[in-house]
Design an enzyme around this catalytic site. Structure first.
Site, PDB file in Angstrom:
ATOM      1  N   PRO A 113      23.023   9.391   6.943  1.00 36.84           N
ATOM      2  CA  PRO A 113      21.801  10.030   6.594  1.00 36.84           C
ATOM      3  C   PRO A 113      21.305   9.191   5.491  1.00 36.84           C
ATOM      4  O   PRO A 113      22.031   9.218   4.258  1.00 36.84           O
ATOM      5  CB  PRO A 113      21.730  11.533   6.462  1.00 36.84           C
ATOM      6  N   SER A 137      23.382  15.244 -16.883  1.00 39.97           N
ATOM      7  CA  SER A 137      24.495  16.397 -16.307  1.00 39.97           C
ATOM      8  C   SER A 137      25.089  15.724 -15.340  1.00 39.97           C
ATOM      9  O   SER A 137      25.929  16.366 -14.438  1.00 39.97           O
ATOM     10  CB  SER A 137      23.903  17.453 -15.845  1.00 39.97           C
ATOM     11  N   HIS A 179      25.365  15.597  -5.409  1.00 35.83           N
ATOM     12  CA  HIS A 179      24.384  14.949  -6.034  1.00 35.83           C
ATOM     13  C   HIS A 179      24.322  15.409  -7.517  1.00 35.83           C
ATOM     14  O   HIS A 179      23.827  14.963  -8.307  1.00 35.83           O
ATOM     15  CB  HIS A 179      22.863  14.967  -5.554  1.00 35.83           C
ATOM     16  N   ASN A 190      26.999   1.287   2.637  1.00 40.80           N
ATOM     17  CA  ASN A 190      28.269   1.125   1.801  1.00 40.80           C
ATOM     18  C   ASN A 190      28.251   0.081   0.609  1.00 40.80           C
ATOM     19  O   ASN A 190      29.618   0.174   0.168  1.00 40.80           O
ATOM     20  CB  ASN A 190      29.349   1.359   2.864  1.00 40.80           C
ATOM     21  N   SER A 205      38.397   4.955   8.036  1.00 41.26           N
ATOM     22  CA  SER A 205      37.799   3.662   8.379  1.00 41.26           C
ATOM     23  C   SER A 205      37.097   3.056   7.496  1.00 41.26           C
ATOM     24  O   SER A 205      36.828   1.793   7.469  1.00 41.26           O
ATOM     25  CB  SER A 205      37.060   4.099   9.635  1.00 41.26           C
ATOM     26  N   ARG A 257      31.669  10.663  -2.933  1.00 46.51           N
ATOM     27  CA  ARG A 257      30.784   9.812  -1.734  1.00 46.51           C
ATOM     28  C   ARG A 257      31.543   9.027  -0.823  1.00 46.51           C
ATOM     29  O   ARG A 257      31.167   9.086   0.442  1.00 46.51           O
ATOM     30  CB  ARG A 257      29.949   9.008  -2.628  1.00 46.51           C
ATOM     31  N   ASP A 269      39.041   9.504   9.187  1.00 45.90           N
ATOM     32  CA  ASP A 269      39.827   8.517   9.594  1.00 45.90           C
ATOM     33  C   ASP A 269      40.187   7.437   8.722  1.00 45.90           C
ATOM     34  O   ASP A 269      40.966   6.638   9.241  1.00 45.90           O
ATOM     35  CB  ASP A 269      39.579   8.299  11.044  1.00 45.90           C
TER      36      ASP A 269
END
Length: 330
Positions: free
Chosen positions: A167, A251, A197, A99, A81, A67, A79
């Site tokens: 997104p 799973s 996922h 985040n 960042s 992720r 990069d």
């Protein structure tokens, strides 16, 4: 003036866009699989050793690193960042709302420390994150792939960029396709990478509206399996938004194709998962793998899409830098 506004400006925008794409393609072509063969020949071994140690202890870290790599590449390109910490004068990407639940930064720091001991100031954090994501997926039974290397680290990290480019979990098919297209990724890349996922967890806050107040009248999303809604409500009783649930129930620690079976059964955790059923291309891919008994085709596709994603807006050559530590610019 009408001519200027309606003709010249669009043409200029188109020209700038074409130039931008060509520059990005040229930078991506500068990446090579043997980039560190002479300057850091032990790189692959070092990265795998550290990543494996962490993932063996906490298998969920595999999803975390995957992720993190995605969140890095979709914001200003691959990069590194996302690894930069905020400063008194700037709120960095890692502190943007999407985040705040990222984890695994300590793994990248540990890898970087080990790499620096062996090959001081030779390997970028962007390349380390890319390799770490690959090795983490491999460690829990997923595919492996050759990683083209040579990325440099960026020195700009702005929280707003993350909000604009990542997104959201409530995105519909049209929005998802547009988001991926902006990164030069296809509709197939979208549905393949969504297969990531199959591992990991999510906080209840990321989908609580979907089970408690979908249209503002205290209802659940009618496209969700009612039995699954009841399960999610038991796992996410309000107001416990910090509880976590598996994205691929039973799973979530194994990299497989069960995710697609889950989506077909209307048990995709996010609206963005369910949205894969609303596009002809993505629906066909989901249905094919839900009915499949093997992983080889998906693994091959996933590896190819990961290599492609890893080339988004990379910095190479004299652009960017090689950070001494991954959380701060030099």
């Amino acid at each position: 003036m009408a001519n200027y506004n309606n003709v010249v400006v669009p043409k200029l925008v188109s020209i700038f866009f074409v130039v931008f794409v060509l520059v990005q393609q040229a930078n991506a072509q500068n990446l090579t699989e043997g980039y560190y063969n002479k300057t850091c020949p032990s790189l692959d071994t070092i990265v795998a050793k550290v990543v494996n140690r962490y993932v063996d202890h906490v298998p969920g870290f595999a999803a975390s690193l995957l992720r993190m790599h995605f969140h890095d590449c979709f914001v200003r390109g691959c990069d590194g960042s996302v690894l930069l910490k905020s400063t008194p004068n700037n709120t960095a990407e890692r502190d943007a709302a999407p985040n705040l639940t990222l984890r695994g930064f300590e793994i990248i720091d540990a890898v970087k420390s080990a790499v620096e001991k062996a090959c001081p100031r030779k390997v970028s954090c962007a390349d380390i994150l890319t390799l770490a994501a690959r090795d983490a997926v491999k460690r829990i039974g997923g595919p492996s792939w050759a990683v083209p290397l040579g990325r440099k680290d960026g020195n700009v990290s702005v929280a707003l960029d993350a909000l604009i480019n990542l997104p959201p979990p409530f995105a519909n098919a049209t929005q998802l396709i547009a988001s991926f297209s902006a990164k030069n990724l296809t509709v197939k890349d979208l549905v393949v990478l969504s297969g990531g996922h199959t591992i990991g967890i999510s906080h209840c806050s990321s989908f609580s509206t979907r089970i408690y107040n979908f249209t503002g009248i205290g209802d659940a999303d009618p496209t969700l399996d009612p039995a699954y809604v009841r399960t999610l409500k038991r796992q996410c009783p309000p107001p416990k938004g910090n509880n976590t649930v598996e994205m691929d129930p039973k799973s979530s620690k194994t990299f497989d194709i069960d995710y697609y079976t889950t989506v077909v059964r209307n048990r995709g955790l996010f609206q963005s998962d369910a949205a894969l059923l609303n596009n002809t291309v993505t629906n066909a891919y989901v249905q094919a793998h839900a009915a499949s008994s093997g992983t080889s085709s998906f693994f091959q596709d996933f590896a190819a899409s990961m290599v492609k994603m890893g080339k988004i807006q990379v910095l190479t050559g004299s652009a960017g830098e090689i950070r001494k530590v991954c959380s701060a610019i030099n």
